[in-house]
Design an enzyme around this catalytic site. Sequence first.
Site, PDB file in Angstrom:
ATOM      1  N   SER A 142       1.222  -1.120  -0.114  1.00  0.00           N
ATOM      2  CA  SER A 142      -0.107   0.450  -0.468  1.00  0.00           C
ATOM      3  C   SER A 142       0.603   1.355   0.341  1.00  0.00           C
ATOM      4  O   SER A 142       2.154   1.083   0.379  1.00  0.00           O
ATOM      5  CB  SER A 142      -1.172   0.067   1.623  1.00  0.00           C
ATOM      6  OG  SER A 142      -1.670  -1.352   1.613  1.00  0.00           O
TER       7      SER A 142
HETATM    8  C1  SAM Z   1      -3.147  -3.876  -0.314  1.00  0.00           C
HETATM    9  S1  SAM Z   1      -2.898  -6.085  -0.194  1.00  0.00           S
HETATM   10  C2  SAM Z   1      -2.470  -5.606   1.681  1.00  0.00           C
HETATM   11  C3  SAM Z   1      -0.593  -4.780   1.757  1.00  0.00           C
HETATM   12  C4  SAM Z   1      -0.376  -5.644   3.326  1.00  0.00           C
HETATM   13  N1  SAM Z   1      -0.366  -5.221   3.980  1.00  0.00           N
HETATM   14  C5  SAM Z   1       1.160  -5.444   2.576  1.00  0.00           C
HETATM   15  O1  SAM Z   1       2.052  -4.446   3.559  1.00  0.00           O
HETATM   16  O2  SAM Z   1       1.968  -5.363   1.893  1.00  0.00           O
HETATM   17  C6  SAM Z   1      -3.819  -6.924   0.775  1.00  0.00           C
HETATM   18  C7  SAM Z   1      -4.179  -8.307   0.631  1.00  0.00           C
HETATM   19  O3  SAM Z   1      -5.136  -8.287   1.177  1.00  0.00           O
HETATM   20  C8  SAM Z   1      -5.099 -10.448   0.819  1.00  0.00           C
HETATM   21  N2  SAM Z   1      -6.824 -10.691   1.343  1.00  0.00           N
HETATM   22  C9  SAM Z   1      -7.444 -10.507   0.288  1.00  0.00           C
HETATM   23  N3  SAM Z   1      -8.708 -11.372   0.805  1.00  0.00           N
HETATM   24  C10 SAM Z   1      -8.202 -11.657   1.771  1.00  0.00           C
HETATM   25  C11 SAM Z   1      -8.207 -12.363   3.327  1.00  0.00           C
HETATM   26  N4  SAM Z   1     -10.006 -13.288   3.168  1.00  0.00           N
HETATM   27  N5  SAM Z   1      -7.719 -12.972   3.917  1.00  0.00           N
HETATM   28  C12 SAM Z   1      -6.391 -12.203   3.955  1.00  0.00           C
HETATM   29  N6  SAM Z   1      -5.927 -11.727   2.858  1.00  0.00           N
HETATM   30  C13 SAM Z   1      -6.982 -11.716   2.095  1.00  0.00           C
HETATM   31  C14 SAM Z   1      -5.000 -10.477  -0.432  1.00  0.00           C
HETATM   32  O4  SAM Z   1      -4.496 -11.606  -0.419  1.00  0.00           O
HETATM   33  C15 SAM Z   1      -4.131  -9.071  -0.873  1.00  0.00           C
HETATM   34  O5  SAM Z   1      -2.659 -10.223  -0.579  1.00  0.00           O
END
Ligand code: SAM
Length: 379
Positions: A86
């Site tokens: 992000s």
């Molecule tokens: C915007 S990214 C996260 C950024 C992260 N916190 C970082 O520091 O890089 C969103 C993430 O949420 C994950 N995601 C989506 N649905 C999810 C779920 N139901 N449970 C856990 N992770 C999930 C995606 O695979 C993705 O990697």
Amino acid sequence: MIPPHEKLVAHLVQAGDLPRHWRTAFEQVERHRFLPDRFTDPDGATVDRARDEDRWFTLAYDDIPVITQLDDGAEDGPGYPTSSASQPSIVADMLRRLDVFPGMRVLEVGTGTGYNAALLAHLLGDEEVTSIEVDAELAELARVRLMSAGFTPLVVTGDGTQGWPARAPFDRVISTAAVQRVPYHWVAQIRPGGKILTPWGSAFHNGVLADLRVGSDGTACGRFDGDVAFMWVRHQRVPRRVVETYVHPERQGFESTRTELHPYEPIGDFDASFAIGLRMPGVLNRLEFAEGEEQRFTVYLVDPDTGSWASWHIAPERQGSGYEVRQHGPRQLFVELEAAYRWWRRQGRPEHTRFGLTVSAEHQLIWLDNETSPVASTP
Ligand SMILES: C[S@@+](CC[C@H](N)C(=O)[O-])C[C@H]1O[C@@H](n2cnc3c(N)ncnc32)[C@H](O)[C@@H]1O
């Protein structure tokens, strides 16, 4: 020349995003260590470390989101972003809002690259941080990168909307993927007085942050704030390609009317659009420009559940006689949008920060100012 990492920290401090107790973590955790050798910049261009290391490194410390996965990792997909690191100022702003201090235990939903988990582990210690990622490959990459950067928080693979009961109770849950419904599991796994911070949106409007306190009565309650657009959690994604899938005027038929209303008012206004999304659950809007023209475009409203759609045709030369609106299906979506917009104006055009939500085991209740003015409720 100031090194890019130092420049980024200075930028966050100057913008007021970085509270004092977070500064060391941002200074010491190196974002580039969490990025893959190839990523996609916000304009959709691939950045390859092997071809242009300087650009790769500079972008790693620009205040931009970096897309690290497309199409859930599938080869030759349509190119939808599904994971990212992000934007640093948003990471900092969310950590500030999380109001988290050493001695607290945190669950992060959406490990992604592991960068945010590293920041949390730096402040709180590895033992107090659990991060859950739905994509097994990303979770494994994050574990490896965290370890090589000197952090070992617990990174688990799973559906974060279920929380992680084995490590509960938590003091804080922070989600870095957006939800339309706040999962009750998060509430149930937090201590009374604890906090949930999550990007939140509707199919119509993505989105805002929901900042919720968990009470001793087993509910979580709080207001919306901010202006953020995160990827949806996997099981609450909104349908894609809805215009191509549902809108076929030539064979479906439609009713045609005219309107004086320009989309700039209800959809271009952040707060109006947010409020309309609350009143029209499940309905998406899409804007398509005529080729090479900025003034000529169509706004589509689509409800995938009933196959209803409306199209709103903006042509500059038609302004005097109003714009054509076509509607098809059991729901008259343009009529509904006008009603929702009128409702928002009648309420005194409230900003999104006047809305809030209460999450209980039974429902998610959205309200204006307080629970005695409910706006919408979902199971
Ligand atoms: C915007 S990214 C996260 C950024 C992260 N916190 C970082 O520091 O890089 C969103 C993430 O949420 C994950 N995601 C989506 N649905 C999810 C779920 N139901 N449970 C856990 N992770 C999930 C995606 O695979 C993705 O990697």
